[in-house]
Scaffold this motif. Sequence first.
Motif, mmCIF file in Angstrom:
data_model
loop_
_atom_site.group_PDB
_atom_site.id
_atom_site.type_symbol
_atom_site.label_atom_id
_atom_site.label_comp_id
_atom_site.label_asym_id
_atom_site.label_seq_id
_atom_site.Cartn_x
_atom_site.Cartn_y
_atom_site.Cartn_z
ATOM 1 N N ILE A 1 -16.024 -23.464 -42.282
ATOM 2 C CA ILE A 1 -16.268 -22.536 -43.407
ATOM 3 C C ILE A 1 -16.501 -23.285 -44.777
ATOM 4 C CG2 ILE A 1 -14.704 -21.091 -42.193
ATOM 5 C CD1 ILE A 1 -12.570 -21.843 -44.372
ATOM 6 N N PRO A 2 -17.116 -22.598 -45.606
ATOM 7 C CA PRO A 2 -17.540 -23.103 -47.020
ATOM 8 C C PRO A 2 -16.016 -23.598 -47.730
ATOM 9 C CG PRO A 2 -18.519 -21.228 -46.745
ATOM 10 C CD PRO A 2 -17.720 -21.373 -45.588
ATOM 11 N N HIS A 3 -15.828 -24.427 -48.566
ATOM 12 C CA HIS A 3 -14.749 -24.908 -49.365
ATOM 13 C C HIS A 3 -15.121 -25.736 -50.284
ATOM 14 C CE1 HIS A 3 -15.284 -27.795 -46.365
ATOM 15 N NE2 HIS A 3 -15.137 -28.623 -46.923
ATOM 16 N N ILE A 4 -14.188 -25.848 -51.378
ATOM 17 C CA ILE A 4 -14.307 -26.744 -52.601
ATOM 18 C C ILE A 4 -13.706 -28.148 -52.062
ATOM 19 C CG2 ILE A 4 -13.473 -27.255 -54.992
ATOM 20 C CD1 ILE A 4 -15.579 -24.692 -54.520
ATOM 21 N N ALA A 5 -12.583 -28.110 -51.458
ATOM 22 C CA ALA A 5 -12.061 -29.256 -51.313
ATOM 23 C C ALA A 5 -11.188 -29.224 -50.005
ATOM 24 C CB ALA A 5 -11.130 -30.018 -52.164
ATOM 25 N N VAL A 6 -11.123 -30.211 -49.075
ATOM 26 C CA VAL A 6 -9.947 -30.204 -48.004
ATOM 27 C C VAL A 6 -8.863 -30.916 -48.709
ATOM 28 C CG1 VAL A 6 -9.438 -31.040 -45.664
ATOM 29 C CG2 VAL A 6 -11.818 -30.418 -46.176
ATOM 30 N N VAL A 7 -7.653 -29.999 -48.667
ATOM 31 C CA VAL A 7 -6.553 -30.692 -49.363
ATOM 32 C C VAL A 7 -5.460 -31.425 -48.332
ATOM 33 C CG1 VAL A 7 -4.546 -29.990 -50.662
ATOM 34 C CG2 VAL A 7 -6.481 -28.585 -51.135
ATOM 35 N N GLY A 8 -5.779 -30.933 -47.020
ATOM 36 C CA GLY A 8 -4.980 -31.611 -46.215
ATOM 37 C C GLY A 8 -5.448 -31.267 -44.417
ATOM 38 N N ALA A 9 -4.989 -32.179 -43.673
ATOM 39 C CA ALA A 9 -5.531 -32.086 -42.343
ATOM 40 C C ALA A 9 -4.345 -32.499 -41.603
ATOM 41 C CB ALA A 9 -6.827 -32.906 -42.007
ATOM 42 N N PHE A 10 -4.086 -31.677 -40.430
ATOM 43 C CA PHE A 10 -2.887 -32.260 -40.042
ATOM 44 C C PHE A 10 -2.944 -31.926 -38.553
ATOM 45 C CE2 PHE A 10 -1.742 -30.212 -43.782
ATOM 46 C CZ PHE A 10 -0.987 -31.281 -44.506
ATOM 47 N N ASP A 11 -2.806 -32.838 -37.316
ATOM 48 C CA ASP A 11 -2.986 -32.602 -35.981
ATOM 49 C C ASP A 11 -1.480 -32.495 -35.468
ATOM 50 O OD1 ASP A 11 -2.025 -35.317 -36.219
ATOM 51 O OD2 ASP A 11 -4.064 -36.103 -35.523
ATOM 52 N N ASP A 12 -0.170 -32.656 -36.141
ATOM 53 C CA ASP A 12 0.888 -32.431 -35.376
ATOM 54 C C ASP A 12 1.515 -31.038 -35.849
ATOM 55 O OD1 ASP A 12 1.060 -32.953 -38.473
ATOM 56 O OD2 ASP A 12 2.795 -33.725 -38.411
ATOM 57 N N PHE A 13 0.923 -30.384 -34.815
ATOM 58 C CA PHE A 13 1.254 -28.796 -35.283
ATOM 59 C C PHE A 13 2.377 -28.298 -34.615
ATOM 60 C CE2 PHE A 13 1.774 -24.460 -33.771
ATOM 61 C CZ PHE A 13 1.281 -23.598 -34.588
ATOM 62 N N SER A 14 3.343 -27.586 -35.452
ATOM 63 C CA SER A 14 4.708 -27.029 -35.284
ATOM 64 C C SER A 14 4.858 -25.844 -36.141
ATOM 65 C CB SER A 14 5.613 -28.151 -35.265
ATOM 66 O OG SER A 14 6.006 -28.352 -36.600
ATOM 67 N N LYS A 15 5.867 -24.954 -35.616
ATOM 68 C CA LYS A 15 6.045 -23.929 -36.501
ATOM 69 C C LYS A 15 6.345 -24.294 -37.715
ATOM 70 C CE LYS A 15 7.105 -20.609 -32.978
ATOM 71 N NZ LYS A 15 8.296 -19.610 -32.279
ATOM 72 N N ALA A 16 7.451 -25.549 -37.772
ATOM 73 C CA ALA A 16 7.518 -25.997 -39.110
ATOM 74 C C ALA A 16 6.673 -26.230 -39.969
ATOM 75 C CB ALA A 16 8.837 -26.954 -38.895
ATOM 76 N N LYS A 17 5.365 -27.060 -39.343
ATOM 77 C CA LYS A 17 4.478 -27.838 -40.122
ATOM 78 C C LYS A 17 3.555 -26.688 -40.679
ATOM 79 C CE LYS A 17 3.187 -31.389 -40.905
ATOM 80 N NZ LYS A 17 3.489 -32.159 -42.014
ATOM 81 N N LEU A 18 3.409 -25.399 -39.684
ATOM 82 C CA LEU A 18 2.577 -24.273 -40.314
ATOM 83 C C LEU A 18 3.356 -23.646 -41.567
ATOM 84 C CD1 LEU A 18 0.161 -22.726 -40.198
ATOM 85 C CD2 LEU A 18 1.323 -21.220 -38.245
ATOM 86 N N ASN A 19 4.749 -23.602 -41.289
ATOM 87 C CA ASN A 19 5.306 -22.961 -42.467
ATOM 88 C C ASN A 19 5.393 -23.614 -43.728
ATOM 89 O OD1 ASN A 19 7.375 -20.834 -42.891
ATOM 90 N ND2 ASN A 19 8.366 -22.484 -43.645
ATOM 91 N N GLU A 20 5.314 -25.177 -43.596
ATOM 92 C CA GLU A 20 5.083 -26.089 -44.837
ATOM 93 C C GLU A 20 3.800 -26.011 -45.303
ATOM 94 O OE1 GLU A 20 4.643 -30.817 -45.631
ATOM 95 O OE2 GLU A 20 6.011 -30.094 -43.756
ATOM 96 N N VAL A 21 2.680 -25.954 -44.553
ATOM 97 C CA VAL A 21 1.500 -25.794 -44.916
ATOM 98 C C VAL A 21 1.077 -24.456 -45.699
ATOM 99 C CG1 VAL A 21 -0.914 -25.831 -44.602
ATOM 100 C CG2 VAL A 21 0.526 -27.372 -43.354
ATOM 101 N N MET A 22 1.932 -23.335 -45.075
ATOM 102 C CA MET A 22 1.704 -22.112 -45.858
ATOM 103 C C MET A 22 2.391 -22.004 -47.219
ATOM 104 S SD MET A 22 2.032 -19.670 -42.455
ATOM 105 C CE MET A 22 2.209 -18.248 -43.624
ATOM 106 N N HIS A 23 3.605 -22.739 -47.174
ATOM 107 C CA HIS A 23 4.258 -22.856 -48.766
ATOM 108 C C HIS A 23 3.582 -23.521 -49.576
ATOM 109 C CE1 HIS A 23 8.194 -20.881 -48.622
ATOM 110 N NE2 HIS A 23 8.145 -21.114 -47.230
ATOM 111 N N ASN A 24 2.867 -24.722 -49.169
ATOM 112 C CA ASN A 24 2.064 -25.597 -50.197
ATOM 113 C C ASN A 24 0.647 -24.676 -50.510
ATOM 114 O OD1 ASN A 24 3.463 -27.867 -49.779
ATOM 115 N ND2 ASN A 24 2.415 -28.578 -48.282
#
Length: 450
Positions: free
Chosen positions: A5-28
């Motif tokens: 998808i179009p974007h200005i910048a990739v701020v973060g890329a994570f391959d260690d998925f978990s519910k906690a990680k997704l929640n952290e990314v959503m907060h950011n």
Amino acid sequence: MRTLIPHIAVVGAFDDFSKAKLNEVMHNALAMSAKSPTCVEVFDGAQQRFLFLRERQIYAAGAIESGQFGDTTIREFLLGSNHMNFPQINLYEVNSKILHSLLIMFQKKPVLRVLTSLLDLDELLDNIEAEGKSCIVSASRENFMAILRYEKGKVAALCHEASVPLPREASFRDEFLVRIYTISADQPLTISLYEDMLVSYAADAKTVPDSFPGRFEELYLSKPPMVSLRFKGKEVDHWVFDKPELRIGRTPDNDIVIDNLAVSRLHALLEEEKGQYYVRDCDSLNGTVLNGQKIGRARLEDSDTISIGKHTIVFRRQGGQTVPAEETIQGFDQTMIINPNNASSAAQAQRLTAMRRPPHLVIKTEYGDRIVEIKTNTVTIGKDIAADIAIDGLFVAKRHAEIVRVDDRVVLRKVGGLRKVTVDGKPVREVELKDNDEIRIGNEAFIFHE
């Protein structure tokens, strides 16, 4: 197959998925969205799921599967992400034009979809410019997407995998054509034309408090509130608050019936708006009392007590999740931008049909007429980003006015601020709206249509 998808910048890329990680990314993403819109992508080998955020609010969600775009609820984003096979997470910074263009692609159907080998792309763009259309043209295939955005027949932006504010070629149109012709030389791309500029919140969008520290699953996967009707300390009945409103009154057509002469036919309403809950008195004879204080309209908190005559209604939020193990996923406020220069197209005809659905407001914008349909019982107007119609201006309050549906009537009420609210030039506090009434708040004007 994955669509970038179009974007200005990739701020973060994570391959260690978990519910906690997704929640952290959503907060950011939520925090970052105060300055610029953001997007969270969760993807595996079969599907992509997206969450779009702006102005510290989760705005909408979407999914791409087998190259097909579709909008989803925020609940489906969370559920679907948790059921992917070894997913990864990306966090993007986008801008308002990218955000709006992507939402159109996820929420609307194109009026044209054709391979580049079967289309004269130059001629298509010439026609758009000649007719002064507001639309988006997308070109896509595996691992590539570019969006050329038109506003009133002029190119407003080119959105691709790493969008920039200025064109690399002579113009954004030239850059778009060069990229498409170069990439399609060995394999055709799919060109899609979108003319309907309608975008909307996700059906389950909620106002997220600034201080919210918890898990987003608690907001979007939790049980709906309960309301309990009590008389002399004993529960008479209870209801799940799982729809936009609950009507309280003496007559049998209400959701909560209190058979007592002290109670009006329609006494009060319990209302849900973007995850917040309210109680409203409906001009009842004896009034509505919340926690011992008589109110007109007030927000509800857990364990609040509403007194109506000799009965009380207790409002309770429920914790926990209601997602059963076997549950499966099925795969800016409602606003619509109408391009007045394209009245002959089929899409325009559909939009004009939608405009005739009562009731709605027509707002003049630089992109054409913006239509706000009054689908819920309350439409709020003010500076608050959570307002259904956000307006600016000196002395405009966060919640300046509201339009409410009372039985078969549509009523405009001024609820705050120093700016006058006028209807057909006359200042009002509360008035029943009629077809073609002009509402003004400062420099903002709205035409009401039944």
